[in-house]
Write a protein that holds these residues in place. Sequence first.
Motif, PDB file in Angstrom:
ATOM      1  N   THR A  28      15.779  58.880  44.864  1.00 32.11           N
ATOM      2  CA  THR A  28      16.937  59.331  45.627  1.00 32.11           C
ATOM      3  C   THR A  28      18.082  58.331  45.489  1.00 32.11           C
ATOM      4  N   GLY A  29      19.295  58.853  45.628  1.00 35.29           N
ATOM      5  CA  GLY A  29      20.470  57.994  45.636  1.00 35.29           C
ATOM      6  C   GLY A  29      20.904  57.479  44.287  1.00 35.29           C
ATOM      7  N   GLU A  30      20.500  58.133  43.188  1.00 37.01           N
ATOM      8  CA  GLU A  30      20.860  57.681  41.856  1.00 37.01           C
ATOM      9  C   GLU A  30      21.844  58.651  41.191  1.00 37.01           C
ATOM     10  N   LEU A  31      22.786  58.084  40.453  1.00 37.26           N
ATOM     11  CA  LEU A  31      23.626  58.852  39.548  1.00 37.26           C
ATOM     12  C   LEU A  31      23.298  58.360  38.152  1.00 37.26           C
ATOM     13  N   VAL A  32      22.476  59.138  37.449  1.00 38.84           N
ATOM     14  CA  VAL A  32      21.908  58.726  36.165  1.00 38.84           C
ATOM     15  C   VAL A  32      22.678  59.392  35.033  1.00 38.84           C
ATOM     16  N   GLY A  33      23.226  58.581  34.143  1.00 37.79           N
ATOM     17  CA  GLY A  33      23.893  59.100  32.964  1.00 37.79           C
ATOM     18  C   GLY A  33      22.955  59.077  31.773  1.00 37.79           C
ATOM     19  N   ILE A  34      22.777  60.231  31.123  1.00 36.45           N
ATOM     20  CA  ILE A  34      22.003  60.320  29.885  1.00 36.45           C
ATOM     21  C   ILE A  34      23.001  60.247  28.736  1.00 36.45           C
ATOM     22  N   ILE A  35      22.928  59.198  27.944  1.00 37.72           N
ATOM     23  CA  ILE A  35      23.884  59.014  26.857  1.00 37.72           C
ATOM     24  C   ILE A  35      23.134  58.809  25.546  1.00 37.72           C
ATOM     25  N   GLY A  36      23.843  58.989  24.448  1.00 34.56           N
ATOM     26  CA  GLY A  36      23.253  58.825  23.126  1.00 34.56           C
ATOM     27  C   GLY A  36      24.104  59.531  22.099  1.00 34.56           C
ATOM     28  N   THR A 175      32.627  63.180  42.845  1.00 30.24           N
ATOM     29  CA  THR A 175      31.798  64.102  43.630  1.00 30.24           C
ATOM     30  C   THR A 175      30.317  63.808  43.421  1.00 30.24           C
ATOM     31  N   PHE A 176      29.924  63.606  42.164  1.00 28.33           N
ATOM     32  CA  PHE A 176      28.532  63.273  41.871  1.00 28.33           C
ATOM     33  C   PHE A 176      28.148  61.944  42.536  1.00 28.33           C
ATOM     34  N   SER A 177      29.053  60.977  42.496  1.00 27.58           N
ATOM     35  CA  SER A 177      28.784  59.682  43.124  1.00 27.58           C
ATOM     36  C   SER A 177      28.605  59.837  44.629  1.00 27.58           C
ATOM     37  N   ALA A 178      29.434  60.682  45.246  1.00 24.24           N
ATOM     38  CA  ALA A 178      29.309  60.914  46.683  1.00 24.24           C
ATOM     39  C   ALA A 178      27.972  61.572  47.024  1.00 24.24           C
ATOM     40  N   LEU A 179      27.515  62.501  46.170  1.00 22.57           N
ATOM     41  CA  LEU A 179      26.211  63.116  46.392  1.00 22.57           C
ATOM     42  C   LEU A 179      25.108  62.058  46.373  1.00 22.57           C
ATOM     43  N   ALA A 180      25.186  61.141  45.405  1.00 26.81           N
ATOM     44  CA  ALA A 180      24.181  60.078  45.321  1.00 26.81           C
ATOM     45  C   ALA A 180      24.230  59.183  46.553  1.00 26.81           C
ATOM     46  N   GLN A 181      25.415  58.870  47.007  1.00 22.75           N
ATOM     47  CA  GLN A 181      25.551  58.026  48.192  1.00 22.75           C
ATOM     48  C   GLN A 181      25.012  58.712  49.439  1.00 22.75           C
ATOM     49  N   ASP A 182      25.018  60.053  49.430  1.00 20.65           N
ATOM     50  CA  ASP A 182      24.469  60.820  50.559  1.00 20.65           C
ATOM     51  C   ASP A 182      22.954  60.982  50.477  1.00 20.65           C
ATOM     52  N   GLY A 183      22.329  60.443  49.415  1.00 20.10           N
ATOM     53  CA  GLY A 183      20.878  60.500  49.305  1.00 20.10           C
ATOM     54  C   GLY A 183      20.347  61.497  48.315  1.00 20.10           C
ATOM     55  N   HIS A 184      21.235  62.311  47.719  1.00 18.53           N
ATOM     56  CA  HIS A 184      20.810  63.185  46.627  1.00 18.53           C
ATOM     57  C   HIS A 184      20.752  62.354  45.350  1.00 18.53           C
ATOM     58  N   ALA A 196      30.959  57.076  32.170  1.00 14.26           N
ATOM     59  CA  ALA A 196      29.557  56.767  32.452  1.00 14.26           C
ATOM     60  C   ALA A 196      29.419  55.350  32.993  1.00 14.26           C
ATOM     61  N   ALA A 197      30.103  54.399  32.355  1.00  9.30           N
ATOM     62  CA  ALA A 197      30.019  53.007  32.793  1.00  9.30           C
ATOM     63  C   ALA A 197      30.597  52.825  34.186  1.00  9.30           C
ATOM     64  N   ARG A 198      31.653  53.538  34.475  1.00  9.17           N
ATOM     65  CA  ARG A 198      32.373  53.330  35.732  1.00  9.17           C
ATOM     66  C   ARG A 198      31.672  53.980  36.929  1.00  9.17           C
ATOM     67  N   HIS A 199      31.048  55.136  36.714  1.00 15.28           N
ATOM     68  CA  HIS A 199      30.562  55.915  37.852  1.00 15.28           C
ATOM     69  C   HIS A 199      29.041  55.953  37.995  1.00 15.28           C
ATOM     70  N   CYS A 200      28.306  55.807  36.920  1.00 10.91           N
ATOM     71  CA  CYS A 200      26.848  55.939  36.999  1.00 10.91           C
ATOM     72  C   CYS A 200      26.216  54.656  37.542  1.00 10.91           C
ATOM     73  N   THR A 201      25.180  54.823  38.335  1.00 12.22           N
ATOM     74  CA  THR A 201      24.422  53.670  38.814  1.00 12.22           C
ATOM     75  C   THR A 201      23.386  53.233  37.787  1.00 12.22           C
ATOM     76  N   ARG A 202      23.072  54.137  36.848  1.00 11.51           N
ATOM     77  CA  ARG A 202      22.018  53.873  35.869  1.00 11.51           C
ATOM     78  C   ARG A 202      22.317  54.665  34.609  1.00 11.51           C
ATOM     79  N   LEU A 203      22.100  54.047  33.465  1.00 12.57           N
ATOM     80  CA  LEU A 203      22.258  54.729  32.193  1.00 12.57           C
ATOM     81  C   LEU A 203      20.934  54.734  31.438  1.00 12.57           C
ATOM     82  N   ILE A 204      20.596  55.893  30.865  1.00 13.85           N
ATOM     83  CA  ILE A 204      19.431  56.027  30.001  1.00 13.85           C
ATOM     84  C   ILE A 204      19.942  56.414  28.617  1.00 13.85           C
ATOM     85  N   VAL A 205      19.664  55.570  27.646  1.00 17.06           N
ATOM     86  CA  VAL A 205      20.125  55.803  26.278  1.00 17.06           C
ATOM     87  C   VAL A 205      19.000  56.448  25.479  1.00 17.06           C
TER      88      VAL A 205
END
Length: 252
Positions: A28-36, A175-184, A196-205
């Motif tokens: 919970t509480g993650e904004l995960v960016g999938i990049i590659g 909006t996505f960041s706010a959802l993560a902060q709300d526990g989604h 991705a760098a600015r807003h995601c809490t986590r990046l998966i390459v």
Amino acid sequence: MTLLSLSDFGVARRNRDILRGINLRVGTGELVGIIGPNGAGKTTLMRAALGLIASVGHSSLAALSPRERGRAVAWMPQSREIAWPVDIDTLVMLGRTPHLAAGQRPRDADLAAVDRAMQRMDLNGFRGRTATRLSGGEQTRVLIARALAQETPLLMADEPIAGLDPAHQIATMQTFSALAQDGHSVIVSLHDLGLAARHCTRLIVIDKGGIAADGPPQDVLTSDLLRDTFRISAYLETTENGLVFQPLGVVT
């Protein structure tokens, strides 16, 4: 709480591994960016995790029944086609389908969820308009609103900001960041490494069929990874306004 778990996960097509040995958990509480890079398997990973295409290994979402999955995760695919000339209120209300019995009319709670989603995507001025008459970027915002109206613990979106103007790209990531902060939690595939760098809490390459890196943006976006995976050099700096990432050139 774990919202998605993949164990020894993979996808093969025509006797060729597309993905293999994928192990990850999203809480919970993650904004995960999938990049590659293009063709790395980002879309395949998301679709297979949802059980939309055949896979090997274990996915906690694919193991759910369709109705359970509809209440656990909202999915926005890369395809943006809106086939029927319905008004956008009706289209966004489709996000409430997993919460309604067959033939059941929307309740006050469903109407309120639609209102919240429309507000978040700056769509109140479009209410009552026919979805197929909107621009491509406007249709994308409507489809994001449909996913938001589902109000699930997890939202997965495949390149949701593609085709949006810069203001709505930033607003959508906020909006996505706010959802993560709300526990989604939100899992989103992106090509814009700056956002991705600015807003995601986590990046998966994703690269060469597996996970090349997984962690906070400032730890993942190293010069070596950018060179080996994306063939670029870039400027990355933590400033008083947050993390700033700017590609500089192609590395040959």
